[in-house]
Design an enzyme around this catalytic site. Structure first.
Site, PDB file in Angstrom:
ATOM      1  N   SER A  64       0.796  -1.238   0.000  1.00 49.72           N
ATOM      2  CA  SER A  64       0.000   0.000   0.000  1.00 49.72           C
ATOM      3  C   SER A  64       0.822   1.278   0.000  1.00 49.72           C
ATOM      4  CB  SER A  64      -0.919   0.029   1.220  1.00 49.72           C
ATOM      5  OG  SER A  64      -2.092  -0.666   0.937  1.00 49.72           O
ATOM      6  N   LYS A  67       0.493   3.454  -2.909  1.00 50.16           N
ATOM      7  CA  LYS A  67      -0.724   4.246  -3.182  1.00 50.16           C
ATOM      8  C   LYS A  67      -0.481   5.760  -3.251  1.00 50.16           C
ATOM      9  CE  LYS A  67      -3.754   0.701  -1.163  1.00 50.16           C
ATOM     10  NZ  LYS A  67      -4.548   0.326   0.024  1.00 50.16           N
ATOM     11  N   TYR A 189      -3.056  -3.424 -10.578  1.00 51.34           N
ATOM     12  CA  TYR A 189      -2.958  -2.889  -9.209  1.00 51.34           C
ATOM     13  C   TYR A 189      -2.125  -3.837  -8.332  1.00 51.34           C
ATOM     14  CZ  TYR A 189      -4.311  -2.236  -4.369  1.00 51.34           C
ATOM     15  OH  TYR A 189      -4.256  -2.098  -3.019  1.00 51.34           O
ATOM     16  N   TYR A 241      -4.502   3.356   7.599  1.00 49.49           N
ATOM     17  CA  TYR A 241      -5.712   2.531   7.676  1.00 49.49           C
ATOM     18  C   TYR A 241      -6.669   3.156   8.685  1.00 49.49           C
ATOM     19  CZ  TYR A 241      -2.434  -0.645   5.426  1.00 49.49           C
ATOM     20  OH  TYR A 241      -1.506  -1.176   4.596  1.00 49.49           O
ATOM     21  N   VAL A 259       1.061  -3.727   3.957  1.00 54.63           N
ATOM     22  CA  VAL A 259       0.912  -4.997   4.688  1.00 54.63           C
ATOM     23  C   VAL A 259       2.159  -5.872   4.689  1.00 54.63           C
ATOM     24  CG1 VAL A 259      -1.596  -5.290   4.609  1.00 54.63           C
ATOM     25  CG2 VAL A 259      -0.194  -6.094   2.719  1.00 54.63           C
TER      26      VAL A 259
HETATM   27  N1  GLU Z   1      -1.857  -5.487  -2.235  1.00 57.96           N
HETATM   28  C1  GLU Z   1      -2.532  -5.311  -0.972  1.00 57.96           C
HETATM   29  C2  GLU Z   1      -4.034  -5.314  -1.146  1.00 57.96           C
HETATM   30  O1  GLU Z   1      -4.534  -4.640  -1.979  1.00 57.96           O
HETATM   31  C3  GLU Z   1      -2.073  -4.046  -0.351  1.00 57.96           C
HETATM   32  C4  GLU Z   1      -2.724  -3.821   0.967  1.00 57.96           C
HETATM   33  C5  GLU Z   1      -1.932  -3.014   1.917  1.00 57.96           C
HETATM   34  O2  GLU Z   1      -0.720  -2.948   1.885  1.00 57.96           O
HETATM   35  O3  GLU Z   1      -2.596  -2.404   2.754  1.00 57.96           O
HETATM   36  O4  GLU Z   1      -4.729  -6.009  -0.470  1.00 57.96           O
END
Ligand code: GLU
Length: 425
Positions: A64, A67, A189, A241, A259
């Site tokens: 993430s 992002k 993604y 989060y 994550v």
């Molecule tokens: N590739 C993970 C997902 O989309 C990333 C989630 C994350 O790092 O929070 O579930």
């Protein structure tokens, strides 16, 4: 002398290594194979110097943390208004993979939760699928200064079990937030999330955000300042989060976690920081990573709401006296509102006693819009009141709005010569 910073980081790492809370992420099967003992920290100054400790070359998937950079790239491609029409900026307070949209606008709430991140991914340049992930990878490579790879095992492992993200993408397709082949978008993604980085890479990327979008290594302005402000704002309110509020009050550094166990933070104007440790808390943030960031912030007084007053150092105590009746004001550093206001107040306090004035801005590094306006106003007001103003301004920082009557020179000694000549006449 050797800077003690690497030792400080190594000590901090050791202090945060105790206790064994948290779980490895296992909804992506391959992530459950991570070595839970790996741990690292790096900081990168705004002029590009990296200090690091621990497993500093160990690579993990960005997840993430991609992002905010995908958001930055989408903003750079399409502009703020177009991106805002697709994805909002409100914190969700929900889990990162919640199936949710803003009830009124039917947009994803923000680009840091998966619904918003998948929509943002679909705005990236490049062909659907791998092309968009490659565009992001190319950007990250420019930011880190090295070539990066995709972790194919993590990518395949996540894609095989990406049912949740697929259902999010179908929901987004249903409301028209994304177009085209849904499985291709999710594959792209997922690939974006599987790019491998180490903490030093993340710290360098964060350092560019902290440096208003300019890469100190190449001097390239990768993103404009307003864009960076947008990205950092969204990281601040939505980056951690559903633990974002807790994080902001305890650590106070705009951040994004992933994550795989990484956390990236950017302290505007100061430095970028990154930590890594794979075990996660219930909100999905690295347990030891949060601990390291909390400690770093506390030890160094880094909370964004704890910024120090910066104006005091902007007015130097003049080392020389030009002439007893001349007031010399030497400015230094960055001149923004607070610094400009301090100068104006000093001039005002001199009141009727203000003699001829010399304003020396040769040590000013940067003037922002308001800082520049306040200085120009100060000169204009003094001239209106009949005060003679001499300007030492080799960088031509103050041009527009300055009356030609003022004496403008490049160095202090030129100014002294000019004044002496004027006195002799
Ligand atoms: N590739 C993970 C997902 O989309 C990333 C989630 C994350 O790092 O929070 O579930």
């Amino acid at each position: 002398m050797k800077t003690p910073l690497p030792d400080y980081l190594a000590r901090l790492l050791a202090q945060c290594d105790s206790g064994d809370g948290g779980q490895l992420a296992d909804y992506i099967p391959e992530l459950a194979q991570a070595d839970p003992h790996k741990m690292a920290i790096a900081i990168c100054t705004t002029d590009g110097v990296v200090y690091a400790a621990g497993d500093t070359d160990y690579e993990f998937t960005i997840q993430s943390i991609s992002k905010p950079f995908a958001y930055a790239l989408a903003l750079r491609e399409h502009g703020l208004d177009a991106v805002l029409r697709k994805v909002g900026v409100e914190p969700s307070g929900e889990a990162f993979n919640e199936l949710s949209l803003d009830e009124r606008t039917e947009r994803p709430l923000n680009p840091m939760i998966n619904a918003g991140a998948i929509t943002t991914h679909a705005l990236l340049p490049g062909s659907p699928g791998a092309g968009r992930a490659q565009a992001l990878q190319a950007l990250l490579e420019r930011m880190t200064g090295r070539s990066l790879q995709v972790d194919e095992a993590v990518y395949n492992s996540e894609l095989e079990t990406a049912f949740r993200n697929l259902s999010l993408a179908y929901m987004l397709r249903n409301v028209g937030a994304v177009q085209g082949d849904v499985s291709e978008i999710v594959a792209g993604y997922t690939r974006q999330c599987a790019i491998k980085v180490n903490v030093q890479d993340l710290a360098r990327m964060a350092g560019i955000l902290a440096n208003q979008g300019r890469c100190p290594r190449t001097r390239e302005q990768l993103f404009d300042r307003k864009l960076v402000r947008q990205v950092l704002s969204v990281m601040t309110s939505c980056g951690m989060y559903n633990g974002a509020g807790d994080w902001l009050s305890r650590v106070g550094i705009p951040a994004k976690s992933g994550v795989a166990g990484g956390i990236l933070g950017a302290l505007p104007g100061q430095f970028g920081v990154a930590v890594f440790s794979p075990k996660l808390d219930e909100a999905g943030n690295s347990v030891r990573g949060v601990r390291m960031m909390e400690r770093l912030s506390g030890d160094m007084g880094l909370h964004v709401m704890e910024a120090l007053p910066t104006a005091r150092a902007s007015l130097r105590n003049p080392e020389v006296q030009v002439r007893a009746d001349i007031d010399l004001y030497e400015l230094q550093g960055d001149i923004h509102f607070a610094q400009g206001e301090l100068l104006l107040r000093n001039l005002q306090d001199r009141g009727q006693r203000l003699g001829p004035v010399i304003l020396d801005v040769s040590r000013v590094i940067e003037l922002n819009a308001i800082g520049g306006r306040l200085l120009v106003d100060a000169v204009a007001h003094m001239q209106q009141e009949g005060v003679w103003v001499g300007l030492v301004d080799p960088g031509q920082l103050l041009q527009q709005g300055i009356n030609a009557k003022s004496l403008r020179v490049n160095t202090f000694s030129q100014l002294q010569t000019a004044i002496e000549a004027a006195c002799r006449q």
